[in-house]
Write a protein that holds these residues in place. Structure first.
Motif, PDB file in Angstrom:
ATOM      1  N   VAL A  70      46.462  34.349  34.607  1.00 30.02           N
ATOM      2  CA  VAL A  70      45.255  33.798  35.223  1.00 30.02           C
ATOM      3  C   VAL A  70      45.196  34.370  36.626  1.00 30.02           C
ATOM      4  N   TRP A  71      44.175  35.152  36.878  1.00 31.86           N
ATOM      5  CA  TRP A  71      44.048  35.896  38.140  1.00 31.86           C
ATOM      6  C   TRP A  71      42.951  35.284  38.995  1.00 31.86           C
ATOM      7  N   ARG A  72      43.276  35.056  40.238  1.00 34.13           N
ATOM      8  CA  ARG A  72      42.322  34.511  41.207  1.00 34.13           C
ATOM      9  C   ARG A  72      41.858  35.636  42.124  1.00 34.13           C
ATOM     10  N   ASP A  73      40.551  35.847  42.210  1.00 32.34           N
ATOM     11  CA  ASP A  73      40.008  36.915  43.044  1.00 32.34           C
ATOM     12  C   ASP A  73      40.346  36.628  44.511  1.00 32.34           C
ATOM     13  N   PRO A  74      41.193  37.457  45.122  1.00 31.34           N
ATOM     14  CA  PRO A  74      41.580  37.184  46.512  1.00 31.34           C
ATOM     15  C   PRO A  74      40.467  37.460  47.516  1.00 31.34           C
ATOM     16  N   ASP A  75      39.422  38.158  47.069  1.00 37.61           N
ATOM     17  CA  ASP A  75      38.336  38.542  47.977  1.00 37.61           C
ATOM     18  C   ASP A  75      37.011  37.889  47.590  1.00 37.61           C
ATOM     19  N   PHE A  76      37.088  36.781  46.849  1.00 36.50           N
ATOM     20  CA  PHE A  76      35.855  36.173  46.335  1.00 36.50           C
ATOM     21  C   PHE A  76      34.988  35.620  47.455  1.00 36.50           C
ATOM     22  N   ASP A  77      33.724  35.981  47.404  1.00 38.87           N
ATOM     23  CA  ASP A  77      32.717  35.459  48.324  1.00 38.87           C
ATOM     24  C   ASP A  77      31.614  34.851  47.466  1.00 38.87           C
ATOM     25  N   PRO A  78      31.424  33.553  47.499  1.00 40.10           N
ATOM     26  CA  PRO A  78      30.447  32.912  46.605  1.00 40.10           C
ATOM     27  C   PRO A  78      29.014  33.350  46.848  1.00 40.10           C
ATOM     28  N   ALA A  79      28.748  34.068  47.933  1.00 42.54           N
ATOM     29  CA  ALA A  79      27.385  34.519  48.216  1.00 42.54           C
ATOM     30  C   ALA A  79      27.114  35.931  47.708  1.00 42.54           C
ATOM     31  N   GLN A  80      28.122  36.604  47.124  1.00 43.01           N
ATOM     32  CA  GLN A  80      27.976  38.008  46.723  1.00 43.01           C
ATOM     33  C   GLN A  80      27.853  38.152  45.206  1.00 43.01           C
ATOM     34  N   ARG A  81      26.867  38.929  44.769  1.00 46.49           N
ATOM     35  CA  ARG A  81      26.763  39.289  43.357  1.00 46.49           C
ATOM     36  C   ARG A  81      27.951  40.181  42.991  1.00 46.49           C
ATOM     37  N   ALA A  82      28.489  39.997  41.791  1.00 48.56           N
ATOM     38  CA  ALA A  82      29.651  40.791  41.400  1.00 48.56           C
ATOM     39  C   ALA A  82      29.755  40.855  39.879  1.00 48.56           C
ATOM     40  N   PHE A  83      30.491  41.851  39.393  1.00 40.31           N
ATOM     41  CA  PHE A  83      30.876  41.898  37.985  1.00 40.31           C
ATOM     42  C   PHE A  83      32.372  42.178  37.918  1.00 40.31           C
ATOM     43  N   TYR A  84      32.977  41.767  36.821  1.00 38.60           N
ATOM     44  CA  TYR A  84      34.409  41.950  36.593  1.00 38.60           C
ATOM     45  C   TYR A  84      34.608  42.375  35.137  1.00 38.60           C
ATOM     46  N   TYR A  85      35.468  43.364  34.904  1.00 42.55           N
ATOM     47  CA  TYR A  85      35.876  43.666  33.532  1.00 42.55           C
ATOM     48  C   TYR A  85      37.355  44.030  33.535  1.00 42.55           C
ATOM     49  N   SER A  86      37.980  43.942  32.381  1.00 37.50           N
ATOM     50  CA  SER A  86      39.402  44.254  32.270  1.00 37.50           C
ATOM     51  C   SER A  86      39.597  45.611  31.614  1.00 37.50           C
ATOM     52  N   ARG A  87      40.721  46.217  31.994  1.00 34.84           N
ATOM     53  CA  ARG A  87      41.130  47.485  31.389  1.00 34.84           C
ATOM     54  C   ARG A  87      42.606  47.328  31.027  1.00 34.84           C
ATOM     55  N   VAL A  88      42.904  47.367  29.730  1.00 35.10           N
ATOM     56  CA  VAL A  88      44.271  47.219  29.232  1.00 35.10           C
ATOM     57  C   VAL A  88      44.815  48.616  28.951  1.00 35.10           C
ATOM     58  N   ILE A  89      45.958  48.945  29.553  1.00 29.87           N
ATOM     59  CA  ILE A  89      46.515  50.289  29.477  1.00 29.87           C
ATOM     60  C   ILE A  89      47.785  50.284  28.637  1.00 29.87           C
ATOM     61  N   GLU A  90      47.841  51.218  27.689  1.00 33.53           N
ATOM     62  CA  GLU A  90      49.002  51.370  26.820  1.00 33.53           C
ATOM     63  C   GLU A  90      50.002  52.332  27.464  1.00 33.53           C
ATOM     64  N   ASN A  91      51.247  52.304  27.008  1.00 32.86           N
ATOM     65  CA  ASN A  91      52.245  53.266  27.456  1.00 32.86           C
ATOM     66  C   ASN A  91      51.824  54.699  27.106  1.00 32.86           C
ATOM     67  N   PRO A  92      52.339  55.699  27.812  1.00 38.33           N
ATOM     68  CA  PRO A  92      51.957  57.093  27.522  1.00 38.33           C
ATOM     69  C   PRO A  92      52.407  57.535  26.135  1.00 38.33           C
ATOM     70  N   SER A  93      51.632  58.458  25.562  1.00 32.32           N
ATOM     71  CA  SER A  93      51.982  59.058  24.273  1.00 32.32           C
ATOM     72  C   SER A  93      51.398  60.463  24.243  1.00 32.32           C
ATOM     73  N   CYS A  94      51.729  61.221  23.222  1.00 33.40           N
ATOM     74  CA  CYS A  94      51.168  62.563  23.075  1.00 33.40           C
ATOM     75  C   CYS A  94      49.724  62.497  22.605  1.00 33.40           C
ATOM     76  N   ARG A  95      48.882  63.280  23.241  1.00 35.19           N
ATOM     77  CA  ARG A  95      47.503  63.430  22.789  1.00 35.19           C
ATOM     78  C   ARG A  95      47.491  64.200  21.474  1.00 35.19           C
TER      79      ARG A  95
END
Length: 636
Positions: A560-585
């Motif tokens: 559970v992540w809390r936005d450390p820079d949250f400003d309730p007056a600012q429009r914003a979007f958030y999305y997640s990016r899940v990264i896997e370990n490296p492998s051969c292409r």
């Protein structure tokens, strides 16, 4: 009258199922019934909404013979011949998915269905026209000529007659075949094992930039137009939306459609332009219609990723370099890629600005991914078994081993993932409309995101985490806000690695990231990437000489992540990016299998020259992108 209509639908469905040799039990489930796996908390279903078969000109002219029915068979896990083809019509190579998909859609190009049928079927009027003789004598030349006229000139060639009627008539049979195949392979039993959608691709290119405007049209049910609305009929996105709303969504017939723009990385900035096709500025009506008709975009496919642009000095986010193409337009005009030419992160930021100006965000898109296969092979995303996808890449007939089966810049494509209560058309379509979807670059990574105010860390360990997530917040794809006084925006983020199969286990995860975009008080746009769970640097590794992986990672991650820079007056979007370990292409895997050692030129056999090219990327870090959530402050 309603009973008569239902009876006709049942009789038609039984006839189609009998024709294709499927069990009539597939038509047993009614739309309001629950599948055996129904769950109110929803589960992820994996599929492919971008699939071409023999009825797409850019597939047929390179030898693809896969039918829509065979494409659905492949998606269900059956082995089919894919390419190349012998003189007797049999395939020299075949392919089978290690795991079936949950859903799929054949999306052949609407613009040239009639021409393809006309030139391949001797019984169709126009078969002996000079254009069809040219098509059969020089398929690769026809690929460019026919596509130029349809996608760039919005015009038929002369074989269609002055008003195009001959080609419209010729398109009726293949369009019916696509519909019949989708109806026949849609599992309506209580198992709900496999879902199909009827759909197609609307294919246009913006002059003079050569920018890609392609979109896939997805229908909720079997109620669809007599013929697909093409770019030739509607040479502009607003014309397409108008035609679909008039002839489908607002027609009272039960027809309902949504539209998915795809591979915007090749749109030269035209897919998400800040003016209408006629050059006039966007207005609230345009923004509202786009939000209605285009809830999702394709963030990843065979022709690269569209999340964000990377160049040294332009962005600090090096993970944006993932599957980035060396150009910004689909027509291959000689223009270098630029940061603002169709990449989604920048587009989402522009949407925040547009909402301040118009009151409506025209770019409130969720995301999916797909393959754009031109072999009729939905879900063929494995890096270790890549045969190419044809289309704009290496033609299927030329992709014969030994050697690399496709251009280095291309990849196996991705998967669409939809969070829904059950695997039915209605449930999946509803989820697409509410943007509760995400995309992966191929692996079946499970990714979940909820946004709320003051969500608590204990949620990660809660047995009813999802139930509480819905009760206390909103899922990916939703809007949130304004914030209560003194509250902070928090995200519940969870991910699981691809479980894989015995012969091909999935890889551990490295980390979850949150990407935030926002407007400050002056209207200036900002972005920030946060590592929120897992390891900032990979603890896993790959030996590119053998493609063996080693090291540690994570089977699952939650925070559970809390936005450390949250400003309730600012429009914003958030999305997640899940990264896997490296492998051969995929390319490196084939180079290793081919015995290539770039320090020894004698090992670089014919077809393997790309293994030692400067642009060759031997390592890949697969990933999953969530749909964003949008925070909306109180209106002043």
């Amino acid at each position: 009258m309603l009973h008569i209509h239902i009876a006709r639908r049942v009789i038609k469905g039984l006839a189609v199922v009998g024709l294709l040799g499927l069990s009539p039990q597939l038509l047993a489930l009614q739309p309001d019934e629950r599948c055996d796996h129904f769950t109110p908390e929803k589960r992820p279903f994996f599929g492919d909404l971008h699939v071409h078969t023999r009825y797409s000109l850019d597939a047929s002219t390179q030898g693809t013979q896969t039918t829509p029915a065979e494409a659905y068979q492949f998606a269900r896990g059956e082995r089919i011949g894919v390419q190349p083809w012998n003189a007797d019509g049999t395939a020299q190579r075949s392919l089978q998915l290690a795991r079936p998909l949950d859903f799929a859609m054949v999306s052949d190009h609407a613009e040239l269905i009639g021409e393809v049928e006309m030139c391949n079927n001797p019984d169709v009027s126009g078969h002996n026209s000079w254009q069809c003789r040219f098509y059969r004598a020089w398929p690769r030349g026809a690929f460019y000529l026919f596509n130029y006229m349809a996608a760039m000139r919005a015009s038929h060639l002369g074989l269609c007659g002055e008003d195009g009627a001959l080609c419209r008539d010729a398109a009726l049979a293949p369009w019916q075949e696509m519909r019949d195949a989708a109806e026949a392979y849609n599992d309506r039993s209580s198992a709900c094992a496999f879902t199909t959608f009827i759909g197609y691709e609307w294919t246009g290119v913006a002059p003079p930039t050569g920018g890609n405007l392609h979109r896939n049209v997805v229908f909720r049910s079997g109620e669809v137009p007599e013929l697909p609305v093409s770019y030739i009929d509607t040479p502009g996105e607003t014309l397409l939306w108008d035609a679909l709303e008039t002839g489908c969504n607002d027609s009272g017939s039960g027809c309902e459609a949504l539209v998915i723009p795809h591979n915007s990385n090749l749109s030269a900035g035209q897919m998400f332009a800040l003016q209408r096709p006629d050059g006039s500025p966007l207005d609230a009506d345009y923004a509202a219609q786009r939000q209605r008709m285009e809830p999702l975009v394709e963030i990843m496919q065979h022709k690269g990723a569209s999340e964000c642009f990377y160049a040294p000095g332009v962005t600090r986010d090096e993970l944006c370099a993932f599957e980035q193409l060396p150009r910004d337009n689909i027509a291959r005009f000689n223009t270098p890629p630029k940061p603002d030419t169709g990449f989604l992160r920048d587009t989402w930021q522009q949407g925040l600005s547009q909402q301040e100006q118009l009151g409506v965000n025209p770019f409130r898109f969720g995301v999916i991914a797909s393959t754009d296969t031109h072999l009729g092979a939905p879900g063929a995303v494995s890096e270790s078994r890549f045969l190419g996808h044809g289309g704009d890449g290496v033609p299927a007939l030329k992709a014969v081993p030994p050697g690399l089966p496709d251009k280095l810049e291309y990849n196996p494509g991705g998967l669409a993932v939809i969070w829904a209560e059950q695997n039915t058309r209605d449930a999946l379509f509803d989820a697409m409309q509410r943007r509760e979807a995400y995309g992966t670059s191929g692996p079946r990574i499970v990714s979940r995101l909820f946004a709320g105010f003051d969500l608590q860390p204990e949620l990660c360990a809660a047995p009813d985490m999802a139930t509480q997530g819905y009760a206390q917040g909103v899922p990916m794809g939703s809007e949130l806000g304004p914030a209560p006084v003194g509250a902070s925006l928090t995200l519940l983020l969870a991910a699981q690695q691809d479980a894989g199969v015995a012969a091909q286990p999935g890889l551990p995860l490295q980390k979850i990231q949150v990407v935030k975009g926002w407007l400050d008080a002056t209207g200036e746009r900002h972005e920030q990437v946060y590592d929120v769970a897992g390891d900032p640097e990979p603890q896993g590794s790959v030996d590119t000489r053998s493609c063996a992986t080693a090291g540690t990672g994570h089977a699952s991650l939650c925070t559970v992540w809390r936005d450390p820079d949250f400003d309730p007056a600012q429009r914003a979007f958030y999305y997640s990016r899940v990264i896997e370990n490296p492998s051969c292409r995929w390319s490196q895997r084939l180079c290793v299998a081919g015995g290539v050692d770039c320090s020894r030129p004698e090992t670089v056999g014919e077809g393997f020259e790309g293994c030692c090219a400067a642009e060759h990327r031997p390592v890949v870090q697969e990933r999953a992108w969530s749909s964003p959530v949008w925070y909306q402050p109180a209106t002043l």
